[in-house]
Design an enzyme around this catalytic site. Structure first.
Site, PDB file in Angstrom:
ATOM      1  N   THR A  51      -7.135  -5.384 -18.587  1.00 23.57           N
ATOM      2  CA  THR A  51      -8.352  -5.074 -17.830  1.00 23.57           C
ATOM      3  C   THR A  51      -8.081  -5.520 -16.400  1.00 23.57           C
ATOM      4  OG1 THR A  51      -9.722  -5.583 -19.774  1.00 23.57           O
ATOM      5  CG2 THR A  51     -10.856  -5.503 -17.674  1.00 23.57           C
ATOM      6  N   GLY A  78     -15.395  -1.873 -25.241  1.00 26.23           N
ATOM      7  CA  GLY A  78     -15.234  -3.319 -25.204  1.00 26.23           C
ATOM      8  C   GLY A  78     -16.237  -3.997 -24.301  1.00 26.23           C
TER       9      GLY A  78
END
Length: 346
Positions: A210, A240
């Site tokens: 990320t 997520g």
């Protein structure tokens, strides 16, 4: 001089020194946490990642030096990371089990708690810009899938062919994961082409990739931004923590701004980003102590892995992670750029 007068003068000097020491602005970024060991990266890869983190940090710092907003700064930093194929966000995002790139992103500003998020977008070049449009140009906080793409077109955001997001390193990671799960490998996206040398340096840090940024500007306003491609071989429209306000992204001038990276399901269960802010605001913990309490104790206790970056309205910067590495950088007014990769980096 009387004792009371002396104490007042001394207190004034200490307050003045503290004010001088506090930076006028500060920024921190991350590029993902995971299995990032010294023996896992080649010297060329490590150099590429450190330089990429420095570029992204400088993109945000330019905004803050010029007196720009923390929101503009975190967007600028994350756009830089989304455009870089080394990272699991934007170009370079991982693939779903169906061979697609489904992108998530969120932004939040601490001054008025406004937030915007998108999930499962496949054509918007920079999902973080779309998340900001959701925040500023719609009555909503989160848009998903085709509806989010339709909104992006209505706002005139750049749209790309899905093949733009393809990188061969991420495709090979998909093939390995599907083989492990005994699932079929889909056809490559139409128009997919092999990478240039820069894209080929991407490291598979596991399922925790990320990117994110947090910043405080000269007005004391904080902001956070997070963007991701999710997890390799994800199925069934999985989303997520990154676009979920309070889990992977949160900002509040009463405490701090936080962006997270890790196995998102655990971050959602703990509402990690909001929890860090709550410990600062309600428990009086320092920023570093709050980040460590959530990551090193609470997240680790339930088997989660990953990390956070955080910044306070006073310009404090903190990060904490329980993995072997996290791509990270910080820079502040009057303070030099710091870039870290491994656990024992500064």
């Amino acid at each position: 001089m009387k004792l009371g007068t002396w104490l007042l003068v001394a207190a004034g000097v200490l307050m003045a020194n503290a004010a001088e020491a506090a930076p006028k602005w500060a920024l921190a970024i991350h590029g993902g946490a995971g299995v990032i060991d010294r023996n896992a990266l080649s010297p060329e890869q490590e150099k590429a990642y450190r330089e990429a983190m420095a570029r992204a940090a400088e993109a945000g710092a330019r905004v803050l030096r010029a007196g720009g907003s923390s929101l503009d700064a975190v967007e600028a930093a994350v756009v830089e990371l989304e455009d870089d194929p080394l990272f699991n966000a934007g170009r370079g995002a991982v693939f779903t089990a169906e061979g697609k790139n489904e992108l998530d992103a969120a932004v939040m500003e601490g001054r008025d708690l406004k937030a915007g998020a998108v999930a499962g977008v496949t054509r918007t070049r920079n999902p973080i810009r779309l998340a900001r449009e959701v925040m500023q140009s719609s009555p909503h906080v989160m848009l998903i899938g085709p509806g989010a793409e339709e909104f992006a077109r209505s706002r005139g955001l750049p749209e790309v062919d899905p093949a733009y997001f393809y990188t061969s390193q991420r495709w090979r990671a998909l093939e390995r994961e599907l083989a492990r799960q005994n699932l079929p490998v889909p056809a490559k996206p139409p128009g997919a082409r092999d990478d240039d040398r820069a894209a080929a340096l991407a490291h598979d840090e596991g399922k925790r990739g990320t990117v994110g940024a947090v910043a405080v500007d000269i007005r004391g306003d904080v902001a956070a931004a997070t963007s991701t491609g999710g997890t390799t071989a994800k199925r069934w429209g999985r989303v997520g923590d990154a676009p979920i306000i309070g889990a992977g992204t949160y900002a509040d001038n009463a405490s701090c701004a936080v962006s997270a990276t890790g196995t998102g399901e655990y971050f959602i269960r703990l509402t990690v980003a909001r929890e860090v802010c709550a410990l600062v605001e309600h428990n009086g913990l320092s920023l570093q102590a709050a980040a460590d309490e959530v990551i090193q104790r609470k997240l680790t206790k339930i088997g989660g892995d990953g990390g956070v970056i955080a910044v306070s309205p006073a310009g404090e910067v903190a990060w904490s992670f329980n993995t072997s590495g996290m791509y990270r950088a910080s820079i502040a007014d009057g303070r030099p750029l710091v870039v870290g990769v491994y656990k024992d980096d500064p």
